[in-house]
Design a protein around this motif. Structure first.
Motif, PDB file in Angstrom:
ATOM      1  N   ALA A  48       1.312  -5.206  -0.785  1.00 16.74           N
ATOM      2  CA  ALA A  48       1.501  -4.438  -1.893  1.00 16.74           C
ATOM      3  C   ALA A  48       3.021  -4.401  -1.989  1.00 16.74           C
ATOM      4  O   ALA A  48       3.660  -4.536  -1.002  1.00 16.74           O
ATOM      5  CB  ALA A  48       0.889  -2.969  -1.551  1.00 16.74           C
TER       6      ALA A  48
ATOM      7  N   VAL B 281       6.187  -2.089  -3.236  1.00 16.37           N
ATOM      8  CA  VAL B 281       6.398  -0.738  -3.364  1.00 16.37           C
ATOM      9  C   VAL B 281       8.053  -0.648  -3.751  1.00 16.37           C
ATOM     10  O   VAL B 281       8.934  -1.056  -2.876  1.00 16.37           O
ATOM     11  CB  VAL B 281       5.934   0.122  -2.070  1.00 16.37           C
ATOM     12  CG1 VAL B 281       6.545   1.706  -2.536  1.00 16.37           C
ATOM     13  CG2 VAL B 281       4.762   0.154  -2.098  1.00 16.37           C
TER      14      VAL B 281
ATOM     15  N   VAL C  24       2.961  -4.493   3.359  1.00 14.85           N
ATOM     16  CA  VAL C  24       3.689  -4.073   2.242  1.00 14.85           C
ATOM     17  C   VAL C  24       5.085  -4.493   2.178  1.00 14.85           C
ATOM     18  O   VAL C  24       5.823  -4.892   3.362  1.00 14.85           O
ATOM     19  CB  VAL C  24       4.059  -2.337   2.326  1.00 14.85           C
ATOM     20  CG1 VAL C  24       4.607  -1.964   1.143  1.00 14.85           C
ATOM     21  CG2 VAL C  24       2.643  -1.662   2.440  1.00 14.85           C
TER      22      VAL C  24
ATOM     23  N   GLN D 283       3.536  -2.537  -7.691  1.00 19.02           N
ATOM     24  CA  GLN D 283       2.259  -1.545  -7.942  1.00 19.02           C
ATOM     25  C   GLN D 283       2.848  -0.168  -7.807  1.00 19.02           C
ATOM     26  O   GLN D 283       2.209   0.723  -8.896  1.00 19.02           O
ATOM     27  CB  GLN D 283       1.297  -1.986  -6.930  1.00 19.02           C
ATOM     28  CG  GLN D 283       0.542  -3.322  -7.099  1.00 19.02           C
ATOM     29  CD  GLN D 283       1.344  -4.410  -6.614  1.00 19.02           C
ATOM     30  OE1 GLN D 283       1.626  -4.457  -5.286  1.00 19.02           O
ATOM     31  NE2 GLN D 283       1.847  -5.469  -7.207  1.00 19.02           N
ATOM     32  N   ILE D 284       3.559   0.233  -6.973  1.00 19.42           N
ATOM     33  CA  ILE D 284       4.142   1.606  -6.985  1.00 19.42           C
ATOM     34  C   ILE D 284       5.687   1.451  -6.996  1.00 19.42           C
ATOM     35  O   ILE D 284       6.242   0.688  -6.497  1.00 19.42           O
ATOM     36  CB  ILE D 284       3.872   2.320  -5.629  1.00 19.42           C
ATOM     37  CG1 ILE D 284       2.316   2.328  -5.842  1.00 19.42           C
ATOM     38  CG2 ILE D 284       4.334   3.695  -5.753  1.00 19.42           C
ATOM     39  CD1 ILE D 284       1.848   3.037  -4.358  1.00 19.42           C
TER      40      ILE D 284
ATOM     41  N   ALA E  75       0.079   2.941   0.320  1.00 16.83           N
ATOM     42  CA  ALA E  75       0.118   1.205  -0.177  1.00 16.83           C
ATOM     43  C   ALA E  75      -0.327   0.392   0.983  1.00 16.83           C
ATOM     44  O   ALA E  75      -1.341  -0.525   0.655  1.00 16.83           O
ATOM     45  CB  ALA E  75       1.460   0.964  -0.419  1.00 16.83           C
TER      46      ALA E  75
ATOM     47  N   HIS F 242      -3.575  -1.737   0.067  1.00 18.60           N
ATOM     48  CA  HIS F 242      -2.884  -2.624  -0.732  1.00 18.60           C
ATOM     49  C   HIS F 242      -3.687  -3.657  -1.369  1.00 18.60           C
ATOM     50  O   HIS F 242      -3.289  -3.681  -2.538  1.00 18.60           O
ATOM     51  CB  HIS F 242      -2.050  -3.463   0.338  1.00 18.60           C
ATOM     52  CG  HIS F 242      -2.956  -4.323   1.275  1.00 18.60           C
ATOM     53  ND1 HIS F 242      -3.527  -3.736   2.571  1.00 18.60           N
ATOM     54  CD2 HIS F 242      -3.463  -5.714   1.267  1.00 18.60           C
ATOM     55  CE1 HIS F 242      -4.351  -4.603   3.156  1.00 18.60           C
ATOM     56  NE2 HIS F 242      -4.204  -5.676   2.287  1.00 18.60           N
TER      57      HIS F 242
ATOM     58  N   LEU G 192      -4.594  -1.656  -4.625  1.00 14.75           N
ATOM     59  CA  LEU G 192      -3.660  -1.574  -5.611  1.00 14.75           C
ATOM     60  C   LEU G 192      -3.241  -2.775  -6.476  1.00 14.75           C
ATOM     61  O   LEU G 192      -2.867  -2.746  -7.713  1.00 14.75           O
ATOM     62  CB  LEU G 192      -2.327  -1.013  -4.844  1.00 14.75           C
ATOM     63  CG  LEU G 192      -1.867   0.219  -4.246  1.00 14.75           C
ATOM     64  CD1 LEU G 192      -1.106   0.561  -3.274  1.00 14.75           C
ATOM     65  CD2 LEU G 192      -1.973   1.316  -5.594  1.00 14.75           C
TER      66      LEU G 192
END
Length: 894
Positions: free
Chosen positions: A121, A123, A162, A233-234, A371, A375, A378
């Motif tokens: 993921a 972020v 992450v 993704q975020i 996340a 993950h 996402l």
């Protein structure tokens, strides 16, 4: 057995001591800055922060420092990539996975699931965008240190799964604001108030309104990382301050949301917001509010957070209370009773900088923990949203909007059969009548013809799309679509791509709902604008294509800006430049600086340039890769008038005006030379000795007592103002400033007023008044008339020199802007634009718009030997409204 146990124990000892060594090797903020992050009365500037980021990268294998570009003031803008050392070795792989899933092209669902399992993921966490909101930049420092040094299980899990992009959003601003605060030796006397200049060179606070346009270098740098390079993704955008009586406002947000979003965006905001909110509650950190507990919605496009929604990213915003100077959480009784928006209220108390830092770090960890745990979901969900967009753009699709709901109700009301309105459930035929109407289908794509009047501005528009990751195609040959022929070099933007929501939002009108506190009550103000369709604001000519189409199209490389091949200048005795193209004015300014003769056609405002070596050199210099059109001119136009550069002054104020800052940006982009003047300069008089044109933007001219708005800026009282800024302090007044403006006009100067600055007409005693009054002379109340920032259409008189190059029907950005009624006219006042219909709304929200009919939007007035130009709409708004720049440019020559 004993031997194996000893080996295992030795290995564990080695691992623990190694981890401890890593933690010890990473310098703490206090060891670098001389204070802990969150200490009262202490701020770090960007020079110190940059040096600390470099230390983190040098001391920790978890941290990589990336220079993502220069700021407007020439600093390096840094992004820290923080993840496990193993992931650092494979960043290219994980970036590729994130990109592929975000694009959702040529992937089956199973392939996407496999990639999601393999990926990490991504972020984004930023800070410092609004430099006077000092928590943002400082929580970035503390969180970076925690991630680089901590060895607890949660941090380790996060780093394994992450990739964290920690991005400084405004280096220039942190340097300015922190140095300003820390200039006072006595800590208790330190204050953030009174910074003499904007904390972003041109935009100040508006730097968070530039993310679909991407004018500014900092927003371009961040936009590339968000929409082209990493596609997180975020993304988490830190701000302040929270609503009074709370600590922090965060997701999920209030309605309305923009109807082009994928629904997964809204449910994801619920999920991540719940994780943030819940963590604070578990850690006994009260005071979080959401939804209707604050003003923040998900309607607007253009903010650092909000533009990400249109790219299938979970955009987070928090607004937290905090300051290096201790403050108070005030008593607000209505906030004390728990409800679904604020289930854990905070009591009044002393509030310290460290409290805000701790809350911010906790929320960062809540997001990163979410996340880490989800993950793969996402990553897959981003693919799913992109795939949904591709599918919607590949078939006949009908999107709902308030106007279509109204049309369904109207169809039922019109029908006299027993099925209409007599039952609780409406006959589905009325849905079909509206939503199966071919004319109501979403577009499959948009064609931007190469032969439009201002193709150079169309290129600027397309580059704004490209900077946000939109795929653009170019026609290599002439082609025909639905019976219409288009020339080679035209551009095509199809909607069968992952970022379809953003494409629709840039081409199609926004349809903001009628949003009132209660039936018959006052309107609920949008968080920012209600409508902003960029193609309208830039006056880009395009065709909506409703059916599948193809042609000799070539996809442009992703993220690579368009550069039109410079045209060879025609062989002729003279050159002509169209007044319809903004780039022509840039070329004229280059020609005038080169001392080349330029003349203007009195019929249409086009420019004539006699051919010469100097003229050719200046025109080639002005080309700028936008494909500026220069045509051959056989002879000088009849009655052509020589063009001379004006001496231009632009009003500004101590502390900086955002409208004035954007104006400076436009002037630089189009190569106008200007002088910035301040109220004391105007009050000193003799303006005509130095200037020919004075530009007055919104907020500059004080209003008359009976004319609300336009009160002007009132700089705060600040101790120890540096000598270089003392000459800027003051505000425009009716008593001192207006007489000097009158004298300037009487002596032959011209004044361009925009927005509330048009109050000057009242001070001059011109026979104009507010057109939006009740029968008894009062302002129309908001429940009868309300037009927040939206796009409206006005009619213009193309014969007037002030209007040269504009369309007969021109789109303007209108934000409860002044509208005039000319009460008497002896020929000295000429309407430049007016509302010709009772439905001028093009995009946004215009409640009671029928009241605008026949109102004058802009006029020019002779005054003494000079002219006053009054433009009610925001003709240069945030440097986005290219379609109305000519209203300014035409007035800047002698």
């Amino acid at each position: 057995m004993i031997k194996r146990y000893l080996i295992k124990g030795a290995w564990m000892f080695f691992l623990v001591t190694s981890l401890n060594a890593v933690a010890q090797e990473v310098p703490s903020p206090k060891s670098h800055f001389g204070f802990s992050i969150g200490d009262n009365y202490q701020l770090a500037n960007y020079t110190q922060t940059e040096a600390y980021f470099k230390k983190l990268a040098a001391s920790s294998k978890r941290v990589r420092l990336v220079d993502i570009g220069k700021t407007e003031e020439g600093k390096s803008q840094y992004m820290l990539i923080i993840t496990s050392p193993e992931n650092q070795q494979n960043l290219a792989k994980y970036k590729s996975i994130s990109q592929k899933l975000a694009r959702a092209e040529a992937l089956t669902e199973q392939e996407a699931k496999d990639l999601a399992q393999q990926g990490k993921a991504v972020v984004w966490i930023d800070g410092g965008l609004h430099a006077n909101e000092t928590v943002g930049a400082h929580q970035l420092i503390q969180t970076a240190y925690n991630l680089a040094s901590r060895t607890d299980a949660e941090t380790t899990r996060i780093l394994d799964d992450v990739i964290v992009l920690m991005t400084h959003a405004n280096p220039d601003g942190q340097e300015l604001q922190s140095n300003w605060y820390m200039r006072e030796k006595t800590p208790e006397k330190r204050s953030l108030a009174g910074l003499p200049v904007l904390y972003q060179k041109y935009a100040g606070h508006d730097n968070n309104r530039d993310f679909f346009m991407l004018n500014l270098k900092e927003t371009q740098n961040m936009g590339r990382q968000l929409f082209v390079e990493w596609n997180p993704q975020i993304m988490y955008n830190h701000h302040q301050s929270g609503p009074a009586g709370t600590v922090v406002a965060g997701p999920p947000f209030r309605d309305p949301h923009n109807y082009v979003f994928d629904p997964i965006i809204l449910t994801s905001l619920d999920a991540v917001g719940a994780a943030m909110h819940n963590r604070l509650n578990v850690e006994d950190k009260p005071g979080y509010t959401q939804r209707n507990g604050s003003v923040f919605s998900t309607w607007y496009n253009g903010g650092l957070r909000t533009t990400t929604y249109f790219h299938n990213m979970i955009g987070l915003l928090t607004e937290i209370v905090g300051s290096p100077t201790p403050m108070e959480i005030p008593l607000v009784p209505s906030r004390l009773l728990p409800n679904s928006d604020s289930p854990n209220p905070v009591l009044p108390q002393k509030w310290f900088f460290k409290n805000a830092i701790d809350y911010s770090v906790s929320m960062n960890y809540a997001v990163l923990n979410y996340a880490q745990r989800y993950h793969d979901e996402l990553l897959f969900n981003m693919y799913k949203m992109g795939k949904n967009s591709i599918e919607r753009g590949s078939k006949d699709t009908w999107s709902f909007s308030p106007k279509k709901i109204e049309a369904i109700n109207a169809a039922a009301k019109k029908d006299k059969s027993d099925n209409a309105g007599g039952r609780r459930s409406m006959d589905p035929k009325f849905l079909d009548e509206v939503m199966k109407d071919p004319a109501n289908r979403d577009a499959r794509g948009y064609i931007i013809p190469a032969n439009q009047p201002d193709f150079t501005t169309a290129i600027r528009f397309l580059n704004a799309l490209i900077r946000t990751g939109v795929v653009v195609q170019k026609a290599n040959a002439a082609f025909t679509v639905e019976g219409k022929q288009y020339p080679a070099g035209s551009y095509i933007v199809k909607t069968d791509q992952a970022f379809r929501p953003h494409i629709l939002d840039m081409f199609e009108p926004q349809d903001h709902p009628n949003d009132f506190k209660y039936e018959g009550g006052p309107p609920v103000a949008p968080y920012d604008a209600a409508g902003w369709t960029l193609a309208y604001l830039m006056n880009v000519k395009f065709d909506r294509v409703l059916n599948a189409f193809d042609g000799p199209f070539q996809k442009m490389p992703l993220g690579e800006l368009l550069k039109e091949t410079p045209q060879t200048l025609p062989s002729a005795s003279g050159f002509a430049l169209s007044a319809q193209a903004n780039e022509s004015y840039l070329a004229v300014n280059e020609l005038l600086k080169a001392k080349v003769e330029v003349l203007r056609n009195p019929v249409d405002g086009s420019f004539y340039v006699p051919a010469s070596a100097a003229a050719k050199a200046a025109l080639n210099k002005a080309e700028h890769n936008f494909g500026m059109k220069v045509t051959a001119a056989a002879s000088k136009p009849k009655g052509a008038v020589k063009v001379k550069p004006s001496r231009i002054a632009l009003w500004d104020t101590y502390g900086g005006s955002m409208p004035s800052g954007w104006m400076r940006y436009i002037m630089e982009q189009y190569h106008y030379d200007i002088t910035v003047v301040y109220p004391p300069d105007i009050d000193a008089g003799k303006l005509k000795d130095n200037y020919d044109v004075l530009i007055m933007v919104g907020g500059s001219v004080p209003a008359l007592a009976n004319e609300g708005g336009g009160r002007g800026f009132n700089p705060p009282t600040v101790d120890n103002i540096p000598d270089e800024f003392k000459g800027r302090v003051g505000r425009m007044t009716a008593e001192k400033s207006v007489p000097q403006l009158k004298a300037f006009l009487e002596n032959g100067g011209n004044i361009v007023t925009i927005g509330s600055a048009t109050n000057l007409a009242n001070h001059l005693g011109l026979p104009v008044k507010n057109a939006l009054l009740t029968a008894d002379g009062k302002r129309l109340p908001n429940d009868k008339y309300y037009v927040p920032g939206s796009v409206l259409s006005v009619k213009t008189d193309a014969k007037l020199a002030a209007n040269w190059g504009l369309d007969e029907n021109t789109d303007v950005y209108f934000d409860n802007s002044p509208v005039f009624k000319i009460t008497e006219n002896d020929g000295k006042i000429k309407p430049l634009a007016w509302f010709a219909t009772d439905k001028p709304l093009r995009s946004g929200w215009a409640w009671g718009q029928a009241n605008l009919k026949d109102g004058v939007a802009a006029f020019e007035a002779d005054y003494g030997k000079g002219k006053l130009f009054a433009f009610g709409p925001e003709i240069t708004f945030r440097a986005q409204t290219h379609g109305t720049f000519k209203w300014l440019f035409n007035q800047l020559y002698k």
